[in-house]
Design a protein around this motif. Structure first.
Motif, PDB file in Angstrom:
ATOM      1  N   VAL A   1       4.369   1.480   8.574  1.00  0.00           N
ATOM      2  CA  VAL A   1       5.526   2.193   8.032  1.00  0.00           C
ATOM      3  C   VAL A   1       6.582   1.221   7.513  1.00  0.00           C
ATOM      4  N   MET A   2       6.651   0.026   8.098  1.00  0.00           N
ATOM      5  CA  MET A   2       7.629  -0.968   7.639  1.00  0.00           C
ATOM      6  C   MET A   2       7.339  -1.413   6.208  1.00  0.00           C
ATOM      7  N   LEU A   3       6.066  -1.578   5.883  1.00  0.00           N
ATOM      8  CA  LEU A   3       5.695  -1.984   4.531  1.00  0.00           C
ATOM      9  C   LEU A   3       6.136  -0.943   3.517  1.00  0.00           C
TER      10      LEU A   3
ATOM     11  N   PRO B   1      -2.739   1.578  -2.521  1.00  0.00           N
ATOM     12  CA  PRO B   1      -1.433   0.912  -2.450  1.00  0.00           C
ATOM     13  C   PRO B   1      -0.286   1.788  -2.940  1.00  0.00           C
ATOM     14  N   ALA B   2      -0.550   2.631  -3.935  1.00  0.00           N
ATOM     15  CA  ALA B   2       0.498   3.499  -4.466  1.00  0.00           C
ATOM     16  C   ALA B   2       0.940   4.556  -3.464  1.00  0.00           C
ATOM     17  N   SER B   3       0.082   4.864  -2.474  1.00  0.00           N
ATOM     18  CA  SER B   3       0.434   5.864  -1.460  1.00  0.00           C
ATOM     19  C   SER B   3       1.630   5.447  -0.625  1.00  0.00           C
ATOM     20  N   PHE B   4       1.931   4.147  -0.605  1.00  0.00           N
ATOM     21  CA  PHE B   4       3.017   3.627   0.212  1.00  0.00           C
ATOM     22  C   PHE B   4       4.389   3.814  -0.441  1.00  0.00           C
ATOM     23  N   PHE B   5       4.423   4.171  -1.718  1.00  0.00           N
ATOM     24  CA  PHE B   5       5.734   4.322  -2.363  1.00  0.00           C
ATOM     25  C   PHE B   5       5.805   5.408  -3.427  1.00  0.00           C
TER      26      PHE B   5
ATOM     27  N   MET C   1       4.262  -1.644 -13.481  1.00  0.00           N
ATOM     28  CA  MET C   1       3.037  -1.295 -14.192  1.00  0.00           C
ATOM     29  C   MET C   1       2.899   0.221 -14.356  1.00  0.00           C
ATOM     30  N   ILE C   2       3.141   0.971 -13.284  1.00  0.00           N
ATOM     31  CA  ILE C   2       3.007   2.429 -13.351  1.00  0.00           C
ATOM     32  C   ILE C   2       4.063   3.010 -14.283  1.00  0.00           C
ATOM     33  N   ILE C   3       5.286   2.482 -14.188  1.00  0.00           N
ATOM     34  CA  ILE C   3       6.364   2.969 -15.049  1.00  0.00           C
ATOM     35  C   ILE C   3       6.037   2.717 -16.512  1.00  0.00           C
TER      36      ILE C   3
END
Length: 286
Positions: A146-148, A120-124, A1-3
């Motif tokens: 951190v695993m997620l 949610p975007a902060s995770f990747f 979606m972001i892309i």
């Protein structure tokens, strides 16, 4: 979606910028509960002085006084103005600082300065948005899971085979997006597609530690801490915190590097003056 939302990011996703094989992308989530000074900026410089090519994402502050871009401005360090310039910066100096907006202007315009808490975007996104052909990444995350984040990055950036997601819980519910030797430190290691988690439990931080590493109320104060962390010969809490995070960058540059060994490497880069010389070079490029 972001892309799909950001055509510039989509183009760089299809054709990432070429970099040396052991380049490490360094980014942080921000949005900490306890605000430290700009540790990841200092750690990136120190790791580069230790011989690791580093691409560091920078932006102005979202949830604290000073973002990495603010620190670089005070220090007189010029970020690259276009992704194509990253390769040359790495070849010449071993480090390239670049604004996220260079890779995803539309997304950055909607995100920067708007979201003061984790999304949610902060995770990747801090890593995924820096579309370079990196060998590894280090993401500082102000969250326990951190695993997620590591699993999300493995799926989104399968080209990056080595990585570290790190966080520390200073006291229950009080998170910072760095690895530390106080509190409960959590690390997720990605090696050849396999993610392994690690938890290190230590004593809660003393008041003196908090005072030493706390985010300062001015850009100048935070920039001074960054400079002191990489140039001082003294073993201070500030220098120690930066070394721990610079060591993570070294471990992410190639598989099989022990964290203690990496810590020795970055400590030597600081004490020998190599980090001081690199910082001096970077600040004289204007």
């Amino acid at each position: 979606m972001i892309i799909e939302f950001d055509p510039v990011l989509s183009a760089y996703t299809n054709e990432p910028v070429a970099t040396p094989d052991n380049t490490v992308v360094v980014a942080g989530s921000g949005k900490e509960h306890f605000k430290t000074f700009n540790v990841s900026t200092a750690a990136a410089i120190l790791a580069a002085a230790a011989g690791v090519p580093v691409v560091k994402g920078v932006s102005q502050s979202v949830s604290a006084v000073s973002g990495a871009a603010d620190i670089l401005d005070v220090l007189g360090i010029r970020p690259v103005d276009h992704p194509a310039a990253i390769t040359e910066a790495l070849d010449r100096h071993g480090i390239a600082c670049t604004a996220y907006a260079n890779f995803c202007p539309r997304y950055a315009a909607r995100y920067d300065g708007v979201f003061e808490k984790l999304t949610p975007a902060s995770f990747f996104m801090p890593v995924a948005a820096l579309c370079v052909r990196a060998g590894g990444y280090v993401l500082g995350l102000a969250h326990r899971d951190v695993m997620l984040a590591a699993a999300a990055l493995r799926r989104i950036r399968p080209d990056i085979t080595t990585g570290v997601v790190a966080s520390t819980e200073l006291t229950p519910g009080e998170m910072i997006d760095e690895h530390s030797d106080v509190g409960v430190a959590r690390i997720a290691h990605l090696t050849d597609g396999l993610i392994i988690s690690e938890v290190r439990r230590r004593s809660a931080p003393a008041k003196a530690w908090r005072t030493a590493v706390a985010h300062r109320p001015t850009h100048g104060g935070n920039a001074a801490l960054v400079a002191a962390a990489v140039t001082s010969c003294n073993d201070t809490p500030v220098a120690r915190l930066v070394e721990l995070n610079a060591a993570l960058i070294v471990t992410a540059s190639r598989a099989g590097v022990d964290l203690d060994e990496a810590t020795d490497q970055v400590c030597q880069a600081r004490r020998s003056g190599r980090a001081t010389r690199l910082l001096t070079t970077l600040t004289h490029l204007q």
